[in-house]
Design a protein around this motif. Structure first.
Motif, PDB file in Angstrom:
ATOM      1  N   UNK A  84     128.440 136.569  51.106  1.00 33.30           N
ATOM      2  CA  UNK A  84     127.998 135.337  51.276  1.00 33.30           C
ATOM      3  C   UNK A  84     127.611 134.753  52.507  1.00 33.30           C
ATOM      4  N   UNK A  85     127.506 135.508  53.442  1.00 32.49           N
ATOM      5  CA  UNK A  85     127.181 135.145  54.996  1.00 32.49           C
ATOM      6  C   UNK A  85     125.415 135.687  54.422  1.00 32.49           C
ATOM      7  N   UNK A  86     125.288 137.202  54.199  1.00 31.90           N
ATOM      8  CA  UNK A  86     124.025 137.454  53.648  1.00 31.90           C
ATOM      9  C   UNK A  86     123.051 136.384  53.320  1.00 31.90           C
ATOM     10  N   UNK A  87     123.656 135.537  52.079  1.00 31.33           N
ATOM     11  CA  UNK A  87     122.641 135.045  50.583  1.00 31.33           C
ATOM     12  C   UNK A  87     122.897 133.330  52.169  1.00 31.33           C
ATOM     13  N   UNK A  88     123.770 133.176  53.197  1.00 28.51           N
ATOM     14  CA  UNK A  88     123.132 131.906  53.730  1.00 28.51           C
ATOM     15  C   UNK A  88     122.613 132.118  54.300  1.00 28.51           C
ATOM     16  N   UNK A  89     121.828 133.561  54.858  1.00 32.52           N
ATOM     17  CA  UNK A  89     120.634 133.571  56.001  1.00 32.52           C
ATOM     18  C   UNK A  89     119.739 133.310  54.904  1.00 32.52           C
ATOM     19  N   UNK A  90     119.837 133.570  53.799  1.00 33.20           N
ATOM     20  CA  UNK A  90     118.534 133.870  52.576  1.00 33.20           C
ATOM     21  C   UNK A  90     118.134 132.082  52.233  1.00 33.20           C
ATOM     22  N   UNK A 124     133.265 133.996  58.229  1.00 30.06           N
ATOM     23  CA  UNK A 124     131.695 134.706  59.274  1.00 30.06           C
ATOM     24  C   UNK A 124     130.632 134.046  59.864  1.00 30.06           C
ATOM     25  N   UNK A 125     131.135 132.542  59.422  1.00 34.49           N
ATOM     26  CA  UNK A 125     129.451 131.556  59.282  1.00 34.49           C
ATOM     27  C   UNK A 125     129.236 130.455  58.531  1.00 34.49           C
ATOM     28  N   UNK A 126     128.276 130.227  59.045  1.00 31.24           N
ATOM     29  CA  UNK A 126     128.098 129.119  58.242  1.00 31.24           C
ATOM     30  C   UNK A 126     126.839 128.864  58.591  1.00 31.24           C
ATOM     31  N   UNK A 127     125.860 127.502  57.154  1.00 33.89           N
ATOM     32  CA  UNK A 127     124.797 127.435  56.960  1.00 33.89           C
ATOM     33  C   UNK A 127     124.833 125.983  57.227  1.00 33.89           C
ATOM     34  N   UNK A 128     124.263 125.227  58.657  1.00 36.03           N
ATOM     35  CA  UNK A 128     124.133 123.883  58.732  1.00 36.03           C
ATOM     36  C   UNK A 128     123.002 122.913  58.025  1.00 36.03           C
ATOM     37  N   UNK A 129     123.277 121.860  57.809  1.00 40.92           N
ATOM     38  CA  UNK A 129     121.527 121.722  57.585  1.00 40.92           C
ATOM     39  C   UNK A 129     122.447 119.882  58.381  1.00 40.92           C
ATOM     40  N   UNK A 130     121.679 119.669  59.132  1.00 47.10           N
ATOM     41  CA  UNK A 130     122.015 118.188  59.616  1.00 47.10           C
ATOM     42  C   UNK A 130     121.929 117.152  58.942  1.00 47.10           C
ATOM     43  N   UNK A 237     132.685 125.994  50.571  1.00 47.06           N
ATOM     44  CA  UNK A 237     133.576 127.109  50.409  1.00 47.06           C
ATOM     45  C   UNK A 237     133.263 128.087  49.177  1.00 47.06           C
ATOM     46  N   UNK A 238     132.421 128.294  48.991  1.00 48.75           N
ATOM     47  CA  UNK A 238     131.835 128.786  47.623  1.00 48.75           C
ATOM     48  C   UNK A 238     132.731 129.251  46.617  1.00 48.75           C
TER      49      UNK A 238
END
Length: 818
Positions: A84-90, A124-130, A237-238
């Motif tokens: 999922x962390x790799x997906x969030x990078x993408x 592992x972390x998160x993807x944030x869009x304000x 939390x997908x």
């Protein structure tokens, strides 16, 4: 029909278009009507896997913000797993590609700074869009309706629709319990009730309502004093199919982490049935505790409750102030249903839309209704993924709709690889070659019901003969090095490819040539036996299709386009525009075909066919109706792989014999069966366009660099628009890039950068095994389209140098095909 956020958005945008004669009705009270709008949590996460859905979400954000019905709290998606962390990078890169500013990858600690009640140790972390946030859908609906009323529109709640009356295939009236409303256009924006209105006009609406759970906790100590203007970001939390949002000092959790709970729309329409439910809204069901506290999701190892309290320990032993099973809906592919009905003039659909895209969907369908072209905020948009005509015949069955709808529910938050295939409702449509292909180890993908070979496992035995670079982990999944073998084998000797899913559309009659001159961009007045490549445009000049047109006789043409949804969408446009003196016959399953391509194609076929295959006798881009042994065939001399060769079509009943003859004759030439993956990479290397990826209605032919297929001396649909665009100047062009690092390959959808400036994104990408380089096609500003320009491609948070090239990358002088 429907006064939820989608119907009100459509009315608001129709008013903006100047319509004054709109009536909106709903079975429920205005504007808390009882559909999904009434209970939806209103999460607007803008970054989706596709451009259309992302841009409709962004438009919804802006619209509802202007209506004072949107709180820009930001949104975070967290990664429980490395995958999922790799997906969030993408995903962050998709956001960059689609124009979303400010997206960040957060460490666990940075995530906890924004949402302190989470357990940072499990992520592992998160993807944030304000700019993500919460839409207040009922408030937005009310405000859009008020503005539409100012333009003369009328809204009536508690008005049950019982029928849609038609006459001679066109809408005449909407019948309600209070009497009929005469009209010549109807938009159905009823979401979960859509199939019921389809039954009224004999239109299959492949959509199934589903329930999912939402709970709001009692006030939590961790959120004490949280009543403030600036709220915490939304949280997803997908990995366990859950989302969270703040309610002051309480915290809400939405869960798809349970088995699909499907609902028949018949059970929730009409006052008698609604009274029997005894619930606040017809789109609610009683909360089922077992689906929250027990693990009933087939793909998860924890129950929704256990997963929620692991991430948010404050949920441990808390009480809940609100618990519901709320309804929304899914189509078999998870996309909306938009556009004009095919069987009833004046009937329009706007269904299977969440609050996330609701404002944008209203803009698109209003533009489409008023101006004949789908646009978003006045700009061209590719609405094809949501077009109602994309569905194939089998999609109307209850078994398919409910089976695939349940799958879409199960997978809505799942990490699904783009090449991962469904397991249910398979082998619906099989070419006559299917059993032969299966014996050769074909890896079949589901393509609109067709079983389509992607590669052949038998070709892996040739890896000693051909070098195929390794791929990084994600790109290597559901993939085989056989693709690289087949790519190189068609360049080396000869290959055969199943073309059954390609659609042949016969256009016949006295007006055939004149009609095609009007329909297509190129000059169709060619000699019998010759072909032309052309685009089919809408009135905006956007590319609806790129088509090969072969003239079989003075008043008879054969158009070839792709299969699946392109077959139905393209053929519908053609039928809709055909005059009375033209007959249209669509061969979407009545014929089968084989491509025989490669340097030895002529040697293989010459002993088999009753026509001269020499360059003089059968030149490039010509067509012949002849016989292959004892089989009647239509042969087109062209090759999407960019090699010498022919496409050979025959009625389906001859198909198995056609395969056997070509296969057996090919053994002395070491013939290779070839799948779609190899065709994709060979065509990319050759610079041939793929409709739906690098040519779509978003772009005109000059932007797509297929201006050579435009003859402006002819009068065709979209001509005025593209001439105007050319006069104003083309500011972007489709160009190929090669990655500077040999052996490197990336996926499509990732941004092309100059420093921190996003120039565009890869609309198509693969490896070119002949040129030995990764290839990316992208629309770039014209000042960057010059060959030799150096840029970067971002992939999984790494940057790779790339160079703009001249096209085609392979065989630029066309020596091999000619």
């Amino acid at each position: 029909m429907g006064a939820g956020c989608v119907g009100c958005s459509a009315a608001y945008h129709l008013a903006d278009q100047g319509r004054e004669d709109v009536v909106v009705v709903d079975q429920g009270p205005l504007f808390e009507t009882g559909g999904s709008t009434s209970h939806a949590p209103g999460l607007v996460y803008q970054t989706a896997g596709g451009k259309m859905m992302s841009h409709m979400a962004a438009y919804t954000r802006d619209l509802y913000y202007d209506l004072d019905s949107y709180r820009m709290s930001g949104g975070i998606e967290v990664a429980y797993t490395e995958d999922r962390w790799d997906l969030l990078k993408r995903k962050r890169e998709w956001g960059q590609s689609y124009g979303f500013d400010g997206g960040e990858l957060l460490s666990p600690a940075e995530t906890a700074e924004r949402i302190p009640q989470i357990n940072e140790a499990v992520i592992h972390g998160g993807y944030y869009l304000p700019t993500d946030g919460k839409a207040h859908a009922v408030d937005a609906s009310r405000e859009m309706a008020e503005r539409a009323r100012d333009a003369g529109h009328e809204f009536y709640g508690n008005t049950l629709v019982t029928d849609i009356e038609t006459e001679d295939g066109a809408v005449e009236a909407v019948v309600t319990e209070d009497g009929p409303i005469a009209c010549d256009e109807v938009l159905v924006a009823t979401n979960i009730w859509g199939p019921l209105f389809g039954e009224m006009v004999d239109t299959d609406i492949p959509l199934v309502p589903c329930s999912h759970q939402y709970l709001v906790s009692e006030p939590l100590e961790e959120l004490a004093g949280a009543e403030r203007e600036i709220e915490q970001p939304l949280l997803r939390h997908q990995d366990f199919s859950e989302y969270f949002r703040q309610h002051g000092e309480s915290y809400g959790v939405g869960s798809y982490n349970h088995e699909p709970l499907l609902v028949d729309p018949e059970d929730i329409y009409g006052p008698e049935k609604l009274d029997d439910l005894g619930l606040e809204y017809p789109s609610l069901r009683e909360f089922t505790a077992e689906h929250f506290y027990e693990n009933t999701h087939p793909d998860h190892e924890k129950s929704a409750y256990d997963a929620a309290r692991e991430l948010v320990p404050a949920f441990d032993d808390c009480d809940w102030e609100k618990q519901i099973n709320g309804m929304f809906c899914f189509t078999p592919d998870g996309m909306p249903v938009l556009g004009p009905d095919e069987g009833t003039d004046g009937l329009w659909w706007s269904l299977a839309i969440w609050v996330t895209q609701s404002g944008g969907a209203g803009s698109v369908v209003a533009e489409w209704m008023e101006n004949g072209v789908p646009r978003l905020d006045g700009e061209r948009i590719d609405a094809t993924p949501a077009h109602i005509s994309r569905f194939q015949s089998h999609a109307g069955s209850r078994e398919f709709t409910y089976g695939r709808g349940a799958q879409q529910y199960r997978e809505v938050y799942q990490l699904i690889h783009p090449r991962e295939q469904p397991t249910d409702q398979r082998t619906l449509r099989r070419s006559p070659f299917y059993d032969r292909q299966d014996e050769l180890g074909a890896e079949f993908y589901d393509t609109n019901g067709w079983e389509v070979p992607q590669w052949y496992e038998s070709n892996e035995s040739l890896l000693d003969e051909y070098d195929v670079p390794d791929r990084p982990d994600w790109l290597a999944r559901n993939w085989s090095k056989a693709q690289g073998v087949e790519h190189q084998a068609v360049r080396d000797k000869v290959a055969m490819f199943d073309m059954t899913t390609f659609t042949g559309i016969e256009v016949t009659g006295e007006g055939a040539m004149a009609f095609l001159q009007r329909l297509l961009t190129n000059d169709m007045d060619v000699s019998v036996g010759r072909m032309r490549y052309a685009a089919m445009l809408n009135e905006d000049g956007g590319i609806l299709a790129d088509i090969t047109a072969a003239r079989l006789g003075p008043d008879r043409y054969l158009l070839t386009t792709g299969g699946g949804n392109s077959a139905t969408i393209h053929s519908r446009w053609i039928r809709d525009h055909a005059p009375e003196d033209v007959s249209i016959t669509v061969h979407d399953s009545s014929r089968s075909g084989i491509g025989v391509w490669g340097p030895e194609a002529r040697e293989l076929l010459e002993p088999l066919v009753e026509t001269d295959l020499s360059n003089d006798g059968f030149p490039f881009y010509s067509v012949r109706e002849t016989y292959l042994k004892d089989i009647p065939v239509t042969m087109l001399r062209l090759s999407y792989a960019g090699e010498l060769g022919w496409e050979i079509y025959t009625p389906t009943e001859y198909g198995a014999r056609l395969w056997d003859i070509v296969w057996n004759a090919g053994q002395e030439h070491d013939i290779t069966p070839m799948g779609w993956e190899a065709l994709a990479s060979t065509s990319l290397e050759k610079g041939y366009r793929l409709w739906g990826s690098d040519v779509t209605p978003e772009y005109n032919p000059y932007e797509a660099n297929i201006g050579f297929a435009v003859d402006t001396e002819t009068e065709f649909i979209g001509r005025e628009a593209i001439l105007e665009a050319r006069e104003e100047g083309i500011d972007q062009q489709l160009v190929p890039l090669t990655l500077d690092e040999t052996g490197m390959v990336v996926d499509s959808g990732h941004p092309i950068l100059d420093g921190e400036d996003v120039l565009g994104y890869g609309c198509r990408a693969d490896y070119g095994y002949t040129i030995d380089a990764g290839i990316v096609y992208a629309y770039l500003p014209t000042e960057y389209a010059e060959p030799g320009t150096s840029v970067e491609v971002s992939y999984e948070n790494e940057r790779y140098r790339a160079t703009v090239e001249s096209e085609p990358l392979f065989d630029p002088d066309m020596e091999r095909m000619r």
